[in-house]
Design an enzyme around this catalytic site. Structure first.
Site, PDB file in Angstrom:
ATOM      1  N   ARG A  19      -3.870 -10.186   4.745  1.00  0.00           N
ATOM      2  CA  ARG A  19      -3.962 -10.286   3.399  1.00  0.00           C
ATOM      3  C   ARG A  19      -2.498  -9.862   2.827  1.00  0.00           C
ATOM      4  O   ARG A  19      -2.608  -8.626   2.730  1.00  0.00           O
ATOM      5  CB  ARG A  19      -5.377  -9.217   3.554  1.00  0.00           C
ATOM      6  N   LYS A  43       0.636  -1.098   0.244  1.00  0.00           N
ATOM      7  CA  LYS A  43       0.258   0.061  -0.170  1.00  0.00           C
ATOM      8  C   LYS A  43       0.828   1.318  -0.367  1.00  0.00           C
ATOM      9  O   LYS A  43       2.035   1.627   0.334  1.00  0.00           O
ATOM     10  CB  LYS A  43      -1.081   0.248   1.120  1.00  0.00           C
TER      11      LYS A  43
HETATM   12  C1  7PM Z   1      -5.533  -0.642  -5.875  1.00  0.00           C
HETATM   13  C2  7PM Z   1      -5.414   0.008  -4.704  1.00  0.00           C
HETATM   14  C3  7PM Z   1      -5.888  -2.249  -5.993  1.00  0.00           C
HETATM   15  C4  7PM Z   1      -5.729  -0.640  -3.649  1.00  0.00           C
HETATM   16  C5  7PM Z   1      -6.305  -2.469  -4.152  1.00  0.00           C
HETATM   17  C6  7PM Z   1      -6.141  -2.077  -3.599  1.00  0.00           C
HETATM   18  C7  7PM Z   1      -8.097  -4.640   1.449  1.00  0.00           C
HETATM   19  C8  7PM Z   1      -9.026  -5.021   0.490  1.00  0.00           C
HETATM   20  C9  7PM Z   1      -8.262  -4.630  -0.456  1.00  0.00           C
HETATM   21  C10 7PM Z   1      -7.999  -4.493   2.598  1.00  0.00           C
HETATM   22  C11 7PM Z   1     -10.107  -5.664   2.676  1.00  0.00           C
HETATM   23  C12 7PM Z   1      -4.791  -3.717  -2.267  1.00  0.00           C
HETATM   24  C13 7PM Z   1      -5.994  -2.469  -2.416  1.00  0.00           C
HETATM   25  N1  7PM Z   1      -7.495  -3.732   0.019  1.00  0.00           N
HETATM   26  N2  7PM Z   1     -10.341  -5.809   1.642  1.00  0.00           N
HETATM   27  N3  7PM Z   1      -9.115  -4.835  -0.482  1.00  0.00           N
HETATM   28  N4  7PM Z   1      -8.335  -5.102   3.402  1.00  0.00           N
HETATM   29  N5  7PM Z   1     -10.624  -7.137   3.716  1.00  0.00           N
HETATM   30  O1  7PM Z   1      -3.710  -3.012  -1.442  1.00  0.00           O
HETATM   31  O2  7PM Z   1      -7.203  -3.832   3.431  1.00  0.00           O
HETATM   32  O3  7PM Z   1      -5.503  -4.502  -2.365  1.00  0.00           O
HETATM   33  S1  7PM Z   1      -7.690  -3.601  -2.385  1.00  0.00           S
END
Ligand code: 7PM
Length: 276
Positions: A255, A221
């Site tokens: 995750r 992130k």
């Molecule tokens: C672009 C920016 C693509 C951010 C994907 C993301 C989480 C999640 C995501 C989390 C749960 C990523 C995020 N983040 N589900 N889905 N917790 N439960 O970095 O922090 O994967 S999407």
């Protein structure tokens, strides 16, 4: 603590790793590489081999500023992948969606968990989750994916987020979801500045008051990018450090994109914590 996820039983007495499988053409760190179903299944096999406990399949970009994806596009992307993993491997598949239609179809083809960044706030989502009968991760997000990073603000951290999750839990319980099926997640990066994310991580132990399994996602992130000055594909060390800190402060499920290294790091944490 154990989670009943369809035909799977997930023992949360030790930390578990959820591997991220993005089946989207526009996600920021691995965009477009696993569009093909066979490629996605190969990627799932690799994560399982590396020690993943859950595979999280997502087809809707939740990237800040993202457009909404149509239901049919999301279904076309993720259903063959969910079905393929559930048929070939003995691992719970989670579906990363906020849409009730997608929850229903995903569970009917083999998903055994729902991961909802919108915490079942979409119309009909709670009913879909109740009918699906699988565990649900309720994640906190301030604002919407389009607007959430514009000016995130909190009165108290992590109090505001714990209050939000507590309210969602109460709402879900009153709508018929059972407590044994709920998981909570502070939603790192979803309507949070770098300082907010660090404060939440530093005080993560306070989420224990909710009395539910805690899932966290910090992998690759932007806060980790801002701390290290590195692009998404070179944030492994930062992400592993964040995962270790999170587990030390009570996270039950991490995750991540980087399953092998996270599994290794958590083996060290678990071995040390078994001693005393
Ligand atoms: C672009 C920016 C693509 C951010 C994907 C993301 C989480 C999640 C995501 C989390 C749960 C990523 C995020 N983040 N589900 N889905 N917790 N439960 O970095 O922090 O994967 S999407």
């Amino acid at each position: 603590m154990k989670l009943h996820a369809g035909r799977h039983l997930i023992d949360l007495d030790q930390p578990r790793v959820m591997g991220i499988l993005n089946v989207t053409p526009d996600s920021f760190s691995d965009g477009g590489r696993f569009l093909d179903v066979d490629d996605a299944l190969r990627q799932a096999a690799e994560m399982i081999e590396a020690g993943a406990d859950i595979i999280d399949v997502g087809g809707e970009s939740t990237r800040p500023g993202a457009d909404e994806t149509s239901v049919q596009t999301e279904l076309d992307r993720i259903m063959p992948v969910i079905e393929g993993i559930a048929d070939r491997f003995d691992i719970p598949v989670s579906v990363d969606t906020s849409k009730p239609e997608i929850m229903r179809v995903a569970v009917s083809v083999g998903a055994s968990m729902i991961n909802d960044v919108f915490a079942l706030r979409a119309e009909g989502a709670i009913d879909a989750a109740v009918e699906a009968g699988v565990p649900v991760c309720l994640m906190h997000m301030q604002g919407t994916p389009r607007s959430m990073q514009e000016s995130p603000a909190y009165e108290r951290l992590p109090g505001d987020i714990i209050d939000f999750l507590g309210e969602r839990v109460r709402h879900c319980l009153s709508a018929g979801l059972c407590k044994e099926k709920l998981i909570v997640d502070p939603g790192f990066g979803f309507g949070k500045s770098d300082q907010h994310n660090l404060e939440i991580l530093s005080k993560l132990n306070q989420f224990a008051e909710l009395g539910l399994p805690l899932l966290v996602g910090l992998s690759r992130k932007r806060t980790l990018g801002n701390l290290t000055g590195k692009p998404a594909d070179r944030r492994l060390g930062a992400g592993v450090a964040a995962a270790v800190i999170a587990v030390e402060k009570g996270a039950n499920i991490v995750r991540t994109h980087d399953v092998a290294d996270t599994v290794d790091a958590l083996k060290v944490v678990t071995a040390v914590n078994r001693i005393g």
